[in-house]
Design a protein around this motif. Structure first.
Motif, PDB file in Angstrom:
ATOM      1  N   LEU A 196       6.047   4.416   8.768  1.00  0.00           N
ATOM      2  CA  LEU A 196       5.986   5.722   8.357  1.00  0.00           C
ATOM      3  C   LEU A 196       5.979   6.657   9.742  1.00  0.00           C
ATOM      4  O   LEU A 196       6.400   7.753   9.739  1.00  0.00           O
ATOM      5  N   VAL A 197       5.219   6.099  10.450  1.00  0.00           N
ATOM      6  CA  VAL A 197       4.979   6.824  11.998  1.00  0.00           C
ATOM      7  C   VAL A 197       6.315   6.958  12.547  1.00  0.00           C
ATOM      8  O   VAL A 197       6.757   7.966  13.018  1.00  0.00           O
ATOM      9  N   ILE A 249       0.710  -1.157  -0.151  1.00  0.00           N
ATOM     10  CA  ILE A 249       0.172   0.000  -0.028  1.00  0.00           C
ATOM     11  C   ILE A 249       0.909   1.195  -0.015  1.00  0.00           C
ATOM     12  O   ILE A 249       1.938   1.375   0.916  1.00  0.00           O
ATOM     13  N   ALA A 250       0.575   2.247  -0.864  1.00  0.00           N
ATOM     14  CA  ALA A 250       1.402   3.381  -1.079  1.00  0.00           C
ATOM     15  C   ALA A 250       0.446   4.656  -0.564  1.00  0.00           C
ATOM     16  O   ALA A 250      -0.724   4.480  -0.767  1.00  0.00           O
ATOM     17  N   VAL A 251       1.222   5.695   0.282  1.00  0.00           N
ATOM     18  CA  VAL A 251       0.221   6.757   0.539  1.00  0.00           C
ATOM     19  C   VAL A 251       0.994   8.106  -0.015  1.00  0.00           C
ATOM     20  O   VAL A 251       2.053   7.947  -0.055  1.00  0.00           O
ATOM     21  N   ARG A 252       0.077   9.055  -0.181  1.00  0.00           N
ATOM     22  CA  ARG A 252       0.488  10.361  -0.791  1.00  0.00           C
ATOM     23  C   ARG A 252       0.205  11.467   0.189  1.00  0.00           C
ATOM     24  O   ARG A 252      -1.039  11.303   0.653  1.00  0.00           O
ATOM     25  N   LEU A 253       1.233  12.205   0.398  1.00  0.00           N
ATOM     26  CA  LEU A 253       0.927  13.183   1.483  1.00  0.00           C
ATOM     27  C   LEU A 253       0.321  14.548   0.973  1.00  0.00           C
ATOM     28  O   LEU A 253       0.652  14.960  -0.253  1.00  0.00           O
ATOM     29  N   LEU A 271       5.470  10.283  -2.255  1.00  0.00           N
ATOM     30  CA  LEU A 271       4.681   9.087  -2.026  1.00  0.00           C
ATOM     31  C   LEU A 271       5.524   8.007  -1.245  1.00  0.00           C
ATOM     32  O   LEU A 271       6.741   8.114  -1.531  1.00  0.00           O
ATOM     33  N   ILE A 272       4.856   7.451  -0.425  1.00  0.00           N
ATOM     34  CA  ILE A 272       5.660   6.508   0.463  1.00  0.00           C
ATOM     35  C   ILE A 272       5.035   5.033   0.511  1.00  0.00           C
ATOM     36  O   ILE A 272       3.611   5.075   0.759  1.00  0.00           O
ATOM     37  N   THR A 273       5.797   4.011   0.201  1.00  0.00           N
ATOM     38  CA  THR A 273       5.108   2.992   0.169  1.00  0.00           C
ATOM     39  C   THR A 273       5.409   2.326   1.513  1.00  0.00           C
ATOM     40  O   THR A 273       6.475   2.584   2.298  1.00  0.00           O
ATOM     41  N   THR A 274       4.604   1.279   2.200  1.00  0.00           N
ATOM     42  CA  THR A 274       4.580   1.129   3.686  1.00  0.00           C
ATOM     43  C   THR A 274       4.874  -0.351   3.937  1.00  0.00           C
ATOM     44  O   THR A 274       4.750  -0.499   5.422  1.00  0.00           O
ATOM     45  N   GLY A 275       5.130  -1.262   3.166  1.00  0.00           N
ATOM     46  CA  GLY A 275       5.767  -2.532   3.405  1.00  0.00           C
ATOM     47  C   GLY A 275       4.811  -3.618   2.956  1.00  0.00           C
ATOM     48  O   GLY A 275       3.784  -3.450   2.559  1.00  0.00           O
ATOM     49  N   THR A 276       5.417  -4.779   2.926  1.00  0.00           N
ATOM     50  CA  THR A 276       4.626  -5.920   2.178  1.00  0.00           C
ATOM     51  C   THR A 276       3.525  -6.451   2.887  1.00  0.00           C
ATOM     52  O   THR A 276       3.392  -6.526   4.146  1.00  0.00           O
ATOM     53  N   ASP A 335      11.359  10.642  13.420  1.00  0.00           N
ATOM     54  CA  ASP A 335      12.938  10.344  13.541  1.00  0.00           C
ATOM     55  C   ASP A 335      13.411  12.106  13.405  1.00  0.00           C
ATOM     56  O   ASP A 335      13.478  12.568  12.520  1.00  0.00           O
ATOM     57  N   GLY A 336      14.226  12.316  14.388  1.00  0.00           N
ATOM     58  CA  GLY A 336      14.463  13.868  14.631  1.00  0.00           C
ATOM     59  C   GLY A 336      15.611  13.901  13.684  1.00  0.00           C
ATOM     60  O   GLY A 336      16.366  15.102  13.457  1.00  0.00           O
ATOM     61  N   LEU A 337      16.202  12.859  13.240  1.00  0.00           N
ATOM     62  CA  LEU A 337      17.694  12.838  12.535  1.00  0.00           C
ATOM     63  C   LEU A 337      17.197  13.046  11.004  1.00  0.00           C
ATOM     64  O   LEU A 337      18.233  13.039   9.958  1.00  0.00           O
ATOM     65  N   ARG A 338      16.109  12.748  10.589  1.00  0.00           N
ATOM     66  CA  ARG A 338      15.840  12.770   9.022  1.00  0.00           C
ATOM     67  C   ARG A 338      15.985  14.036   8.479  1.00  0.00           C
ATOM     68  O   ARG A 338      15.836  15.167   9.004  1.00  0.00           O
ATOM     69  N   PRO A 339      16.119  13.988   7.148  1.00  0.00           N
ATOM     70  CA  PRO A 339      16.375  15.275   6.537  1.00  0.00           C
ATOM     71  C   PRO A 339      15.267  16.413   6.637  1.00  0.00           C
ATOM     72  O   PRO A 339      14.099  15.818   6.474  1.00  0.00           O
ATOM     73  N   GLU A 340      15.650  17.528   6.742  1.00  0.00           N
ATOM     74  CA  GLU A 340      14.277  18.588   6.722  1.00  0.00           C
ATOM     75  C   GLU A 340      13.573  18.476   5.297  1.00  0.00           C
ATOM     76  O   GLU A 340      12.329  18.936   5.357  1.00  0.00           O
ATOM     77  N   THR A 341      14.166  18.200   4.473  1.00  0.00           N
ATOM     78  CA  THR A 341      13.260  18.008   2.901  1.00  0.00           C
ATOM     79  C   THR A 341      12.548  16.819   2.915  1.00  0.00           C
ATOM     80  O   THR A 341      11.860  16.540   1.963  1.00  0.00           O
ATOM     81  N   SER A 342      12.471  15.830   3.957  1.00  0.00           N
ATOM     82  CA  SER A 342      11.609  14.619   3.726  1.00  0.00           C
ATOM     83  C   SER A 342      10.086  14.930   4.100  1.00  0.00           C
ATOM     84  O   SER A 342       9.801  15.917   4.838  1.00  0.00           O
ATOM     85  N   LEU A 343       9.478  13.971   3.500  1.00  0.00           N
ATOM     86  CA  LEU A 343       8.173  13.881   4.186  1.00  0.00           C
ATOM     87  C   LEU A 343       7.228  15.134   3.717  1.00  0.00           C
ATOM     88  O   LEU A 343       6.465  15.805   4.609  1.00  0.00           O
ATOM     89  N   LYS A 344       7.616  15.771   2.406  1.00  0.00           N
ATOM     90  CA  LYS A 344       6.630  17.038   1.853  1.00  0.00           C
ATOM     91  C   LYS A 344       5.806  16.671   1.203  1.00  0.00           C
ATOM     92  O   LYS A 344       5.399  15.688   0.723  1.00  0.00           O
ATOM     93  N   THR A 345       4.801  17.524   1.085  1.00  0.00           N
ATOM     94  CA  THR A 345       3.619  17.606   0.320  1.00  0.00           C
ATOM     95  C   THR A 345       3.959  17.105  -1.128  1.00  0.00           C
ATOM     96  O   THR A 345       4.808  17.380  -1.641  1.00  0.00           O
ATOM     97  N   GLY A 346       3.009  16.194  -1.535  1.00  0.00           N
ATOM     98  CA  GLY A 346       3.084  15.350  -2.669  1.00  0.00           C
ATOM     99  C   GLY A 346       4.170  14.242  -2.591  1.00  0.00           C
ATOM    100  O   GLY A 346       4.025  13.331  -3.693  1.00  0.00           O
TER     101      GLY A 346
END
Length: 252
Positions: A198-199, A95-99, A217-222, A204-215
């Motif tokens: 995804l949660v 399953i993939a989700v779009r922000l 697409l994140i796939t969530t696992g098998t 994760d406070g160390l992830r890039p500031e550019t991550s998880l932006k509007t638009g």
């Protein structure tokens, strides 16, 4: 290996192996010492692969650290998807989700409900995997992170009802490949909840500031486990009443 880890050297080697459809053993690589080094190499590999799509996979390391990698090649099934087949290629129904809005790095943890609220669309999808590392992540998970978590393609399928992220567990799932049934059973995510990783990544406070932006697409696992595709051929996925079809082709 006692050789000093150089992210550029490792990225160039991984890129070359992927281009040739070859794999080599973990022991033949210099290994990243930490996630920072692994992500340096992954970013260089991403650049070498010319990846520009805003599509990502998330998972967690054996130590529980959330990690991500870009999905490539990325295709949408409506345009007639065809993904290269290589020996050892594996398949996962996902399953993939779009922000629909940003999930910025913040000190107050995101709840699952916060993440759900940020999701604007949900899709059926299929991930293809083959690592340039023979053992994938079983010997060095950090080397596997550098190798884009083994991703070798993603096909985005039809939109689903948003409620599927809460109800997909147990939904009938059937997959055929080259005319043979390779999965026929209930959809099952390794963590039970498709949004777990995804949660974790959102928090994760160390992830890039550019991550998880509007638009994004994140796939969530098998939902089907990882199934090896022993030959090229058509893949047909039926999840409940939704369907996704595409091809894996040799030398495409």
């Amino acid at each position: 290996m006692t050789e000093t880890f150089d992210p550029r050297t490792v990225a160039v080697r991984l890129h070359g192996l992927r281009q040739a459809g070859r794999q080599e053993a973990t022991e033949t690589f210099a290994l990243p010492a930490d996630l920072h080094q692994a992500m340096e190499a992954q970013n260089l590999l991403t650049a070498a692969d010319g990846i520009a799509s805003n599509a990502w996979k998330v998972t967690v390391s054996p130590q529980g650290q959330a990690v991500t990698a870009p999905l490539h090649p990325y295709a949408e099934a409506v345009s007639g998807a065809d993904i290269p087949w290589y020996p050892g290629l594996k398949f996962e129904t996902e399953i993939a989700v779009r922000l629909g809005r940003d999930l910025p790095v913040r000190t107050v943890p995101y709840s699952r409900a916060d993440v759900v609220e940020a999701i604007s669309a949900v899709h059926l999808g299929a991930e293809l995997l083959v690592s340039a590392v023979i053992e994938s992540g079983s010997v060095s998970f950090l080397l596997f992170v550098a190798d884009r978590l083994g991703n070798s393609g993603y096909v985005l399928g039809p939109k689903l009802e948003k409620s599927v992220i809460d109800t997909v567990g147990g939904t009938p799932l059937k997959v055929t490949h080259a005319g043979r049934t390779i999965y026929d059973g209930p959809a099952q995510h390794p963590k039970g909840d498709v949004l777990t990783w995804l949660v974790d990544y959102a928090n994760d406070g160390l992830r890039p500031e550019t991550s998880l932006k509007t638009g994004a697409l994140i796939t969530t696992g098998t939902l089907s486990g990882a199934i090896e595709l022993t030959e090229p051929g058509e893949i047909d996925i039926e999840l409940g009443n939704s369907r996704l079809s595409f091809s894996v082709s040799k030398g495409c």
